[in-house]
Design a protein around this motif. Structure first.
Motif, PDB file in Angstrom:
ATOM      1  N   ALA A  33       0.828  -1.209   0.000  1.00 37.92           N
ATOM      2  CA  ALA A  33       0.000   0.000   0.000  1.00 37.92           C
ATOM      3  C   ALA A  33       0.860   1.256   0.000  1.00 37.92           C
ATOM      4  O   ALA A  33       0.500   2.258  -0.624  1.00 37.92           O
ATOM      5  CB  ALA A  33      -0.935   0.005   1.205  1.00 37.92           C
ATOM      6  N   LEU A  34       1.993   1.232   0.679  1.00 39.23           N
ATOM      7  CA  LEU A  34       2.885   2.394   0.673  1.00 39.23           C
ATOM      8  C   LEU A  34       3.609   2.512  -0.658  1.00 39.23           C
ATOM      9  O   LEU A  34       3.796   3.606  -1.185  1.00 39.23           O
ATOM     10  CB  LEU A  34       3.900   2.311   1.811  1.00 39.23           C
ATOM     11  CG  LEU A  34       3.369   2.473   3.230  1.00 39.23           C
ATOM     12  CD1 LEU A  34       4.520   2.414   4.222  1.00 39.23           C
ATOM     13  CD2 LEU A  34       2.590   3.756   3.388  1.00 39.23           C
ATOM     14  N   LYS A  35       4.036   1.384  -1.204  1.00 40.71           N
ATOM     15  CA  LYS A  35       4.772   1.402  -2.464  1.00 40.71           C
ATOM     16  C   LYS A  35       3.910   1.929  -3.605  1.00 40.71           C
ATOM     17  O   LYS A  35       4.407   2.581  -4.520  1.00 40.71           O
ATOM     18  CB  LYS A  35       5.270  -0.002  -2.803  1.00 40.71           C
ATOM     19  CG  LYS A  35       6.351  -0.497  -1.882  1.00 40.71           C
ATOM     20  CD  LYS A  35       6.750  -1.893  -2.290  1.00 40.71           C
ATOM     21  CE  LYS A  35       7.690  -2.505  -1.284  1.00 40.71           C
ATOM     22  NZ  LYS A  35       8.049  -3.880  -1.619  1.00 40.71           N
ATOM     23  N   SER A  36       2.607   1.622  -3.553  1.00 40.05           N
ATOM     24  CA  SER A  36       1.730   2.003  -4.663  1.00 40.05           C
ATOM     25  C   SER A  36       0.984   3.307  -4.418  1.00 40.05           C
ATOM     26  O   SER A  36       0.202   3.728  -5.272  1.00 40.05           O
ATOM     27  CB  SER A  36       0.725   0.874  -4.921  1.00 40.05           C
ATOM     28  OG  SER A  36      -0.124   0.717  -3.790  1.00 40.05           O
ATOM     29  N   ALA A  37       1.201   3.945  -3.291  1.00 46.17           N
ATOM     30  CA  ALA A  37       0.471   5.177  -2.976  1.00 46.17           C
ATOM     31  C   ALA A  37       0.800   6.262  -3.988  1.00 46.17           C
ATOM     32  O   ALA A  37       1.966   6.549  -4.245  1.00 46.17           O
ATOM     33  CB  ALA A  37       0.805   5.645  -1.568  1.00 46.17           C
ATOM     34  N   GLN A  38      -0.243   6.844  -4.555  1.00 45.59           N
ATOM     35  CA  GLN A  38      -0.079   7.910  -5.538  1.00 45.59           C
ATOM     36  C   GLN A  38      -0.446   9.271  -4.957  1.00 45.59           C
ATOM     37  O   GLN A  38      -0.371  10.273  -5.652  1.00 45.59           O
ATOM     38  CB  GLN A  38      -0.973   7.628  -6.756  1.00 45.59           C
ATOM     39  CG  GLN A  38      -0.647   6.326  -7.456  1.00 45.59           C
ATOM     40  CD  GLN A  38       0.741   6.339  -8.069  1.00 45.59           C
ATOM     41  OE1 GLN A  38       1.153   7.316  -8.664  1.00 45.59           O
ATOM     42  NE2 GLN A  38       1.471   5.238  -7.921  1.00 45.59           N
ATOM     43  N   GLU A 100       1.384  -3.271   7.292  1.00 47.26           N
ATOM     44  CA  GLU A 100      -0.045  -3.196   6.995  1.00 47.26           C
ATOM     45  C   GLU A 100      -0.642  -4.522   7.422  1.00 47.26           C
ATOM     46  O   GLU A 100       0.058  -5.390   7.927  1.00 47.26           O
ATOM     47  CB  GLU A 100      -0.296  -2.900   5.520  1.00 47.26           C
ATOM     48  CG  GLU A 100       0.287  -3.887   4.553  1.00 47.26           C
ATOM     49  CD  GLU A 100       0.099  -3.452   3.108  1.00 47.26           C
ATOM     50  OE1 GLU A 100      -0.503  -4.212   2.352  1.00 47.26           O
ATOM     51  OE2 GLU A 100       0.549  -2.354   2.754  1.00 47.26           O
ATOM     52  N   GLY A 101      -1.922  -4.665   7.269  1.00 48.44           N
ATOM     53  CA  GLY A 101      -2.577  -5.897   7.668  1.00 48.44           C
ATOM     54  C   GLY A 101      -3.768  -5.621   8.560  1.00 48.44           C
ATOM     55  O   GLY A 101      -4.210  -4.472   8.713  1.00 48.44           O
ATOM     56  N   PRO A 102      -4.299  -6.664   9.188  1.00 49.68           N
ATOM     57  CA  PRO A 102      -5.562  -6.526   9.916  1.00 49.68           C
ATOM     58  C   PRO A 102      -5.506  -5.587  11.120  1.00 49.68           C
ATOM     59  O   PRO A 102      -6.507  -4.974  11.468  1.00 49.68           O
ATOM     60  CB  PRO A 102      -5.894  -7.955  10.353  1.00 49.68           C
ATOM     61  CG  PRO A 102      -4.602  -8.700  10.290  1.00 49.68           C
ATOM     62  CD  PRO A 102      -3.788  -8.038   9.222  1.00 49.68           C
ATOM     63  N   PRO A 159      -9.393  -5.952  22.811  1.00 38.75           N
ATOM     64  CA  PRO A 159      -8.570  -6.799  21.947  1.00 38.75           C
ATOM     65  C   PRO A 159      -8.826  -6.478  20.475  1.00 38.75           C
ATOM     66  O   PRO A 159      -9.971  -6.326  20.047  1.00 38.75           O
ATOM     67  CB  PRO A 159      -9.023  -8.217  22.281  1.00 38.75           C
ATOM     68  CG  PRO A 159      -9.610  -8.105  23.657  1.00 38.75           C
ATOM     69  CD  PRO A 159     -10.246  -6.739  23.697  1.00 38.75           C
ATOM     70  N   LEU A 160      -7.750  -6.333  19.728  1.00 39.29           N
ATOM     71  CA  LEU A 160      -7.865  -6.066  18.300  1.00 39.29           C
ATOM     72  C   LEU A 160      -7.926  -7.382  17.538  1.00 39.29           C
ATOM     73  O   LEU A 160      -7.391  -8.401  17.976  1.00 39.29           O
ATOM     74  CB  LEU A 160      -6.678  -5.223  17.827  1.00 39.29           C
ATOM     75  CG  LEU A 160      -6.513  -3.865  18.522  1.00 39.29           C
ATOM     76  CD1 LEU A 160      -5.316  -3.121  17.943  1.00 39.29           C
ATOM     77  CD2 LEU A 160      -7.771  -3.023  18.440  1.00 39.29           C
ATOM     78  N   ALA A 161      -8.575  -7.339  16.391  1.00 41.06           N
ATOM     79  CA  ALA A 161      -8.692  -8.540  15.563  1.00 41.06           C
ATOM     80  C   ALA A 161      -7.454  -8.660  14.678  1.00 41.06           C
ATOM     81  O   ALA A 161      -6.999  -7.650  14.146  1.00 41.06           O
ATOM     82  CB  ALA A 161      -9.948  -8.453  14.706  1.00 41.06           C
ATOM     83  N   PRO A 162      -6.906  -9.853  14.569  1.00 47.37           N
ATOM     84  CA  PRO A 162      -7.374 -11.105  15.144  1.00 47.37           C
ATOM     85  C   PRO A 162      -6.945 -11.255  16.607  1.00 47.37           C
ATOM     86  O   PRO A 162      -5.802 -10.977  16.951  1.00 47.37           O
ATOM     87  CB  PRO A 162      -6.694 -12.155  14.276  1.00 47.37           C
ATOM     88  CG  PRO A 162      -5.443 -11.496  13.768  1.00 47.37           C
ATOM     89  CD  PRO A 162      -5.756 -10.034  13.660  1.00 47.37           C
ATOM     90  N   ALA A 163      -7.875 -11.667  17.422  1.00 45.49           N
ATOM     91  CA  ALA A 163      -7.623 -11.901  18.846  1.00 45.49           C
ATOM     92  C   ALA A 163      -7.378 -13.396  19.063  1.00 45.49           C
ATOM     93  O   ALA A 163      -7.784 -14.219  18.241  1.00 45.49           O
ATOM     94  CB  ALA A 163      -8.817 -11.438  19.671  1.00 45.49           C
ATOM     95  N   PRO A 164      -6.731 -13.749  20.168  1.00 43.47           N
ATOM     96  CA  PRO A 164      -6.519 -15.172  20.455  1.00 43.47           C
ATOM     97  C   PRO A 164      -7.855 -15.906  20.607  1.00 43.47           C
ATOM     98  O   PRO A 164      -8.859 -15.301  20.984  1.00 43.47           O
ATOM     99  CB  PRO A 164      -5.755 -15.161  21.789  1.00 43.47           C
ATOM    100  CG  PRO A 164      -5.181 -13.793  21.904  1.00 43.47           C
ATOM    101  CD  PRO A 164      -6.131 -12.887  21.186  1.00 43.47           C
ATOM    102  N   PRO A 165      -7.869 -17.196  20.324  1.00 45.12           N
ATOM    103  CA  PRO A 165      -9.106 -17.969  20.479  1.00 45.12           C
ATOM    104  C   PRO A 165      -9.682 -17.800  21.889  1.00 45.12           C
ATOM    105  O   PRO A 165      -8.949 -17.798  22.875  1.00 45.12           O
ATOM    106  CB  PRO A 165      -8.672 -19.419  20.240  1.00 45.12           C
ATOM    107  CG  PRO A 165      -7.426 -19.298  19.409  1.00 45.12           C
ATOM    108  CD  PRO A 165      -6.764 -18.031  19.856  1.00 45.12           C
ATOM    109  N   GLY A 166     -10.988 -17.622  21.954  1.00 41.93           N
ATOM    110  CA  GLY A 166     -11.668 -17.495  23.235  1.00 41.93           C
ATOM    111  C   GLY A 166     -11.705 -16.089  23.803  1.00 41.93           C
ATOM    112  O   GLY A 166     -12.307 -15.857  24.847  1.00 41.93           O
TER     113      GLY A 166
END
Length: 196
Positions: A33-38, A100-102, A159-166
């Motif tokens: 996303a940073l590499k392609s930012a115009q 970047e990512g979730p 907790p931010l996603a992805p969070a640990p199971p449970g």
């Protein structure tokens, strides 16, 4: 109720802005996303990043330490496309990395949810490395030094996603309620003895 964003140290912000302006730093990062930012990119929403130390396991008093400052990198349309983090070195604040990512979108969502709460908070990030868990830490002391402190029993952790199971993502938990769950998960299982 608005969040009270703590001001980031000027050298921490400067390290991210300088890295954003460096073709080498952007080219070498793994953030398409940073590499392609115009369009023009901005650093917004500074959050101190704290780590919950393993000492919190086994019933000992939890400890945190500041490891950096994270900034959301936004396009002109206001959409966050990445994050940049600075770290404290013996020589002062230095650029650490872009990513970047979730967790980028999850951080934005958690901050929007926190804005709708009736109580004002100072937002921070709290990581729990042993669980691969990142939370938005809503600290109740608005005047506290963002670089220090422990979560108070009434502080909220989201907790931010992805969070640990449970553990439900984007659901606020009082620190006093979530700490026993974290402690249990961070405590090593006892070794089983077998008779020879």
């Amino acid at each position: 109720m608005p969040l009270h964003l703590p001001p980031a140290p000027a050298p921490a912000l400067r390290s991210i802005v300088t890295a954003l302006g460096s073709p080498t730093a952007v080219r070498e990062t793994r953030t398409p996303a940073l590499k392609s930012a115009q369009t023009q990119l901005t650093c917004e929403l500074p959050l101190p990043v704290h780590v919950l130390e393993q000492g919190a396991a086994g019933g000992s008093t939890p400890r945190t330490r500041l490891t950096g400052w994270r900034f959301l990198i936004k396009k002109e349309d206001g959409r966050a496309v990445a994050a940049g983090e600075s770290m404290l070195t013996p020589d002062g604040w230095a650029f650490s990395h872009f990513f970047e990512g979730p967790y980028v979108a999850s951080t934005e969502l958690a901050l929007r949810q926190a804005e709708s709460l009736s109580t004002p908070y100072q937002p921070r990030l709290l990581t729990v490395p042993g669980l691969y868990m990142l939370t938005l830490w809503l600290h109740g002391d608005l005047n506290a030094d963002p670089a220090s402190g422990l979560p108070a029993p009434g502080d909220l952790l989201v907790p931010l996603a992805p969070a640990p199971p449970g553990i439900a993502a984007h659901r606020p938990h009082r620190f006093a309620d979530l700490l026993p769950v974290l402690t249990l998960r961070l405590t090593p299982a006892p070794l089983l003895r077998t008779s020879a």
